[in-house]
Design a protein around this motif. Structure first.
Motif, PDB file in Angstrom:
ATOM      1  N   THR A   6      -4.465  14.578   6.635  1.00  0.00           N
ATOM      2  CA  THR A   6      -3.954  15.083   5.522  1.00  0.00           C
ATOM      3  C   THR A   6      -2.904  14.402   4.706  1.00  0.00           C
ATOM      4  OG1 THR A   6      -4.542  17.462   6.232  1.00  0.00           O
ATOM      5  CG2 THR A   6      -3.352  17.259   4.413  1.00  0.00           C
ATOM      6  N   ILE A   7      -2.042  13.704   5.473  1.00  0.00           N
ATOM      7  CA  ILE A   7      -0.990  13.073   5.006  1.00  0.00           C
ATOM      8  C   ILE A   7      -1.404  11.840   4.303  1.00  0.00           C
ATOM      9  CG2 ILE A   7       0.863  11.539   5.647  1.00  0.00           C
ATOM     10  CD1 ILE A   7       1.635  14.320   5.674  1.00  0.00           C
ATOM     11  N   VAL A   8      -2.647  11.025   4.951  1.00  0.00           N
ATOM     12  CA  VAL A   8      -3.134   9.779   4.497  1.00  0.00           C
ATOM     13  C   VAL A   8      -3.888  10.177   3.268  1.00  0.00           C
ATOM     14  CG1 VAL A   8      -5.075   8.295   5.041  1.00  0.00           C
ATOM     15  CG2 VAL A   8      -3.246   8.707   6.742  1.00  0.00           C
ATOM     16  N   SER A   9      -4.763  11.303   3.249  1.00  0.00           N
ATOM     17  CA  SER A   9      -5.463  11.734   2.081  1.00  0.00           C
ATOM     18  C   SER A   9      -4.576  12.163   0.854  1.00  0.00           C
ATOM     19  CB  SER A   9      -6.197  12.887   2.262  1.00  0.00           C
ATOM     20  OG  SER A   9      -6.809  13.213   1.181  1.00  0.00           O
ATOM     21  N   GLY A  10      -3.352  12.585   1.157  1.00  0.00           N
ATOM     22  CA  GLY A  10      -2.477  13.035  -0.002  1.00  0.00           C
ATOM     23  C   GLY A  10      -1.792  12.018  -0.328  1.00  0.00           C
ATOM     24  N   LEU A  11      -1.280  10.894   0.565  1.00  0.00           N
ATOM     25  CA  LEU A  11      -0.378   9.573  -0.114  1.00  0.00           C
ATOM     26  C   LEU A  11      -1.465   8.733  -0.914  1.00  0.00           C
ATOM     27  CD1 LEU A  11       1.378   8.703   3.245  1.00  0.00           C
ATOM     28  CD2 LEU A  11       2.281   9.537   0.994  1.00  0.00           C
ATOM     29  N   THR A  12      -2.694   8.582  -0.531  1.00  0.00           N
ATOM     30  CA  THR A  12      -3.929   7.952  -1.265  1.00  0.00           C
ATOM     31  C   THR A  12      -4.018   8.571  -2.711  1.00  0.00           C
ATOM     32  OG1 THR A  12      -5.173   7.358   0.706  1.00  0.00           O
ATOM     33  CG2 THR A  12      -6.000   7.159  -1.461  1.00  0.00           C
ATOM     34  N   CYS A  13      -3.950  10.021  -2.513  1.00  0.00           N
ATOM     35  CA  CYS A  13      -4.136  10.537  -4.058  1.00  0.00           C
ATOM     36  C   CYS A  13      -2.884  10.205  -4.865  1.00  0.00           C
ATOM     37  CB  CYS A  13      -4.305  11.872  -3.779  1.00  0.00           C
ATOM     38  SG  CYS A  13      -4.487  13.047  -5.241  1.00  0.00           S
ATOM     39  N   TYR A  14      -1.666  10.349  -4.265  1.00  0.00           N
ATOM     40  CA  TYR A  14      -0.429  10.348  -5.188  1.00  0.00           C
ATOM     41  C   TYR A  14      -0.603   8.486  -5.602  1.00  0.00           C
ATOM     42  CZ  TYR A  14       2.685  14.096  -3.916  1.00  0.00           C
ATOM     43  OH  TYR A  14       3.119  15.680  -4.147  1.00  0.00           O
ATOM     44  N   PHE A  15      -0.842   7.781  -4.674  1.00  0.00           N
ATOM     45  CA  PHE A  15      -0.926   6.312  -5.390  1.00  0.00           C
ATOM     46  C   PHE A  15      -1.948   6.267  -6.459  1.00  0.00           C
ATOM     47  CE2 PHE A  15      -2.472   2.127  -5.578  1.00  0.00           C
ATOM     48  CZ  PHE A  15      -1.155   1.488  -5.263  1.00  0.00           C
ATOM     49  N   ASP A  16      -3.102   6.532  -6.282  1.00  0.00           N
ATOM     50  CA  ASP A  16      -3.974   6.374  -7.603  1.00  0.00           C
ATOM     51  C   ASP A  16      -3.563   7.361  -8.607  1.00  0.00           C
ATOM     52  OD1 ASP A  16      -5.990   5.009  -6.113  1.00  0.00           O
ATOM     53  OD2 ASP A  16      -6.462   6.876  -5.187  1.00  0.00           O
ATOM     54  N   ARG A  17      -2.839   8.322  -8.692  1.00  0.00           N
ATOM     55  CA  ARG A  17      -2.365   9.038  -9.925  1.00  0.00           C
ATOM     56  C   ARG A  17      -1.242   8.289 -10.451  1.00  0.00           C
ATOM     57  NH1 ARG A  17      -3.495  15.540  -8.688  1.00  0.00           N
ATOM     58  NH2 ARG A  17      -5.593  15.319  -8.464  1.00  0.00           N
ATOM     59  N   GLY A  54     -20.419   5.952 -10.837  1.00  0.00           N
ATOM     60  CA  GLY A  54     -20.453   6.483  -9.465  1.00  0.00           C
ATOM     61  C   GLY A  54     -20.355   5.272  -8.354  1.00  0.00           C
ATOM     62  N   GLN A  55     -19.818   4.018  -9.055  1.00  0.00           N
ATOM     63  CA  GLN A  55     -19.586   2.910  -8.192  1.00  0.00           C
ATOM     64  C   GLN A  55     -17.936   2.688  -8.591  1.00  0.00           C
ATOM     65  OE1 GLN A  55     -22.492  -0.320  -7.836  1.00  0.00           O
ATOM     66  NE2 GLN A  55     -24.071   1.340  -7.452  1.00  0.00           N
ATOM     67  N   GLU A  56     -17.398   3.198  -9.340  1.00  0.00           N
ATOM     68  CA  GLU A  56     -16.053   2.958  -9.881  1.00  0.00           C
ATOM     69  C   GLU A  56     -15.190   2.684  -8.565  1.00  0.00           C
ATOM     70  OE1 GLU A  56     -17.891   5.761 -12.937  1.00  0.00           O
ATOM     71  OE2 GLU A  56     -17.580   5.527 -10.588  1.00  0.00           O
ATOM     72  N   LYS A  57     -14.152   1.830  -8.705  1.00  0.00           N
ATOM     73  CA  LYS A  57     -13.100   1.823  -7.703  1.00  0.00           C
ATOM     74  C   LYS A  57     -11.809   2.468  -7.818  1.00  0.00           C
ATOM     75  CE  LYS A  57     -14.345  -2.261  -5.092  1.00  0.00           C
ATOM     76  NZ  LYS A  57     -14.142  -3.563  -4.305  1.00  0.00           N
ATOM     77  N   GLU A  58     -11.269   3.233  -6.958  1.00  0.00           N
ATOM     78  CA  GLU A  58      -9.932   3.778  -7.274  1.00  0.00           C
ATOM     79  C   GLU A  58      -8.918   2.420  -6.961  1.00  0.00           C
ATOM     80  OE1 GLU A  58      -9.297   6.464  -7.914  1.00  0.00           O
ATOM     81  OE2 GLU A  58     -10.778   7.814  -7.562  1.00  0.00           O
ATOM     82  N   MET A  59      -7.736   2.727  -7.581  1.00  0.00           N
ATOM     83  CA  MET A  59      -6.685   1.700  -7.535  1.00  0.00           C
ATOM     84  C   MET A  59      -6.308   1.494  -6.146  1.00  0.00           C
ATOM     85  SD  MET A  59      -6.534   0.213 -10.630  1.00  0.00           S
ATOM     86  CE  MET A  59      -8.291   0.457 -10.552  1.00  0.00           C
TER      87      MET A  59
END
Length: 321
Positions: free
Chosen positions: A205-216, A247-252
């Motif tokens: 959950t921590i890993v998922s949250g930090l990834t989301c925070y970074f992308d945003r 559908g093949q876009e990349k997240e930052m």
């Protein structure tokens, strides 16, 4: 709580503005303009303001999205000081890092103000005022950034803002790969740090949250002005370009790496302060992120670029236009 994008700013208003992972005093020179994806100077659609940073040359004046701006008030000045104290190394490390740190500090504002409920003469103020302070107090998100990483932050700032260098992209490992490595390390680590609660359950959950925070937060809060043309190009290459298949876009987080991720980690207290997380959750995140920072410090030679390449002259001209 209103999001930063919902706050408006007046012409000539004194504000605080994110530049990279830190906050500086600035002034609004031109009123708000709305941009879409095709013409936004930062690559981010929405309202922008043209600002001048206090104590900086006019060449640093720039259009910034509204979510990089903060009202100039006591709470945000305290946040500014907290980020500076967290991100920069102590005096005495020597070399360019120390001189850069002093320059970095000098670009900000000292700020002042009287805390609600406190007397100007230094007394404790009224009981009611103290109770209001306690009720409004946010949980302490104290980040223990290793000194080695503080030096990385300052050298990163110096390379980009002084030496006209850029982080080469895409990075390897990128942010997602970095976090996967840390997750694997923590799950295999024995014995587990006793202060971390339920690592097997909490870590994903921590890993998922930090990834989301970074992308945003990358485009809004983590880039220096010199990096914005590169960011616009990256978005076109991986997200908005006509050649990108739906559908093949990349997240930052699949493009950027440890250099920008570290900037986010030292900005995390402000992000958490603007959230609705309860005290227990804040302390949980703090404990895990501090473990992540220790690991990044130990793995810095593997995670961070040893040297940034210089930007081309055409790029430098575009970045200043």
């Amino acid at each position: 709580m209103s999001s930063p994008a919902e706050v408006s700013y007046d012409l000539n208003e004194r504000v605080l503005c994110y530049h990279g992972p830190l906050i500086y005093e600035a002034k609004v020179l031109k009123p708000m303009l709305n941009y879409d994806e095709t013409n936004a100077p930062t690559g981010i659609p929405g309202p922008h303001y043209f600002v001048h940073y206090k104590g900086w040359k006019q060449t640093w004046d720039e259009w910034v999205p509204s979510n990089r701006l903060l009202k100039h008030n006591e709470q945000n000045i305290a946040l500014q000081k907290s980020l500076q104290a967290t991100a920069l190394p102590h005096t005495g490390h020597g070399g360019s890092a120390s001189s850069s740190a002093r320059a970095h500090h000098g670009a900000g504002t000292k700020g002042s103000g009287t805390r609600t409920g406190a007397r100007k003469d230094g007394g404790r103020g009224t009981k009611r005022g103290r109770e209001e302070d306690d009720a409004n107090k946010k949980p302490d998100m104290k980040m223990n950034v290793p000194d080695t990483l503080k030096v990385v932050l300052v050298d990163d700032w110096e390379a980009i803002t002084k030496n006209n260098q850029l982080v080469s992209l895409p990075r390897s490992p990128n942010v997602q790969e970095l976090l996967e490595e840390w997750l694997d390390y923590m799950l295999k680590l024995e014995p587990k740090p006793p202060h971390l609660r339920e690592p097997k359950l909490v870590l994903p959950t921590i890993v998922s949250g930090l990834t989301c925070y970074f992308d945003r937060s990358l485009g809004a809060n983590l880039l220096y002005r010199f990096e914005r043309p590169q960011y616009a190009s990256v978005r076109k290459q991986y997200i908005t370009g006509s050649h990108v298949i739906v559908g093949q876009e990349k997240e930052m987080s699949q493009v950027y790496g440890a250099e920008h991720f570290l900037r986010m980690l030292v900005s995390l207290p402000q992000m958490i302060a603007c959230s609705t997380l309860d005290t227990e959750s804040v302390y949980l995140i703090r404990d895990y992120v501090n473990e992540l920072l220790v690991w990044m410090g130990n793995e810095r030679e593997h995670l961070f670029l040893a040297e940034y390449p210089s930007a081309s002259l055409p790029y430098q001209n575009v970045s200043r236009s």
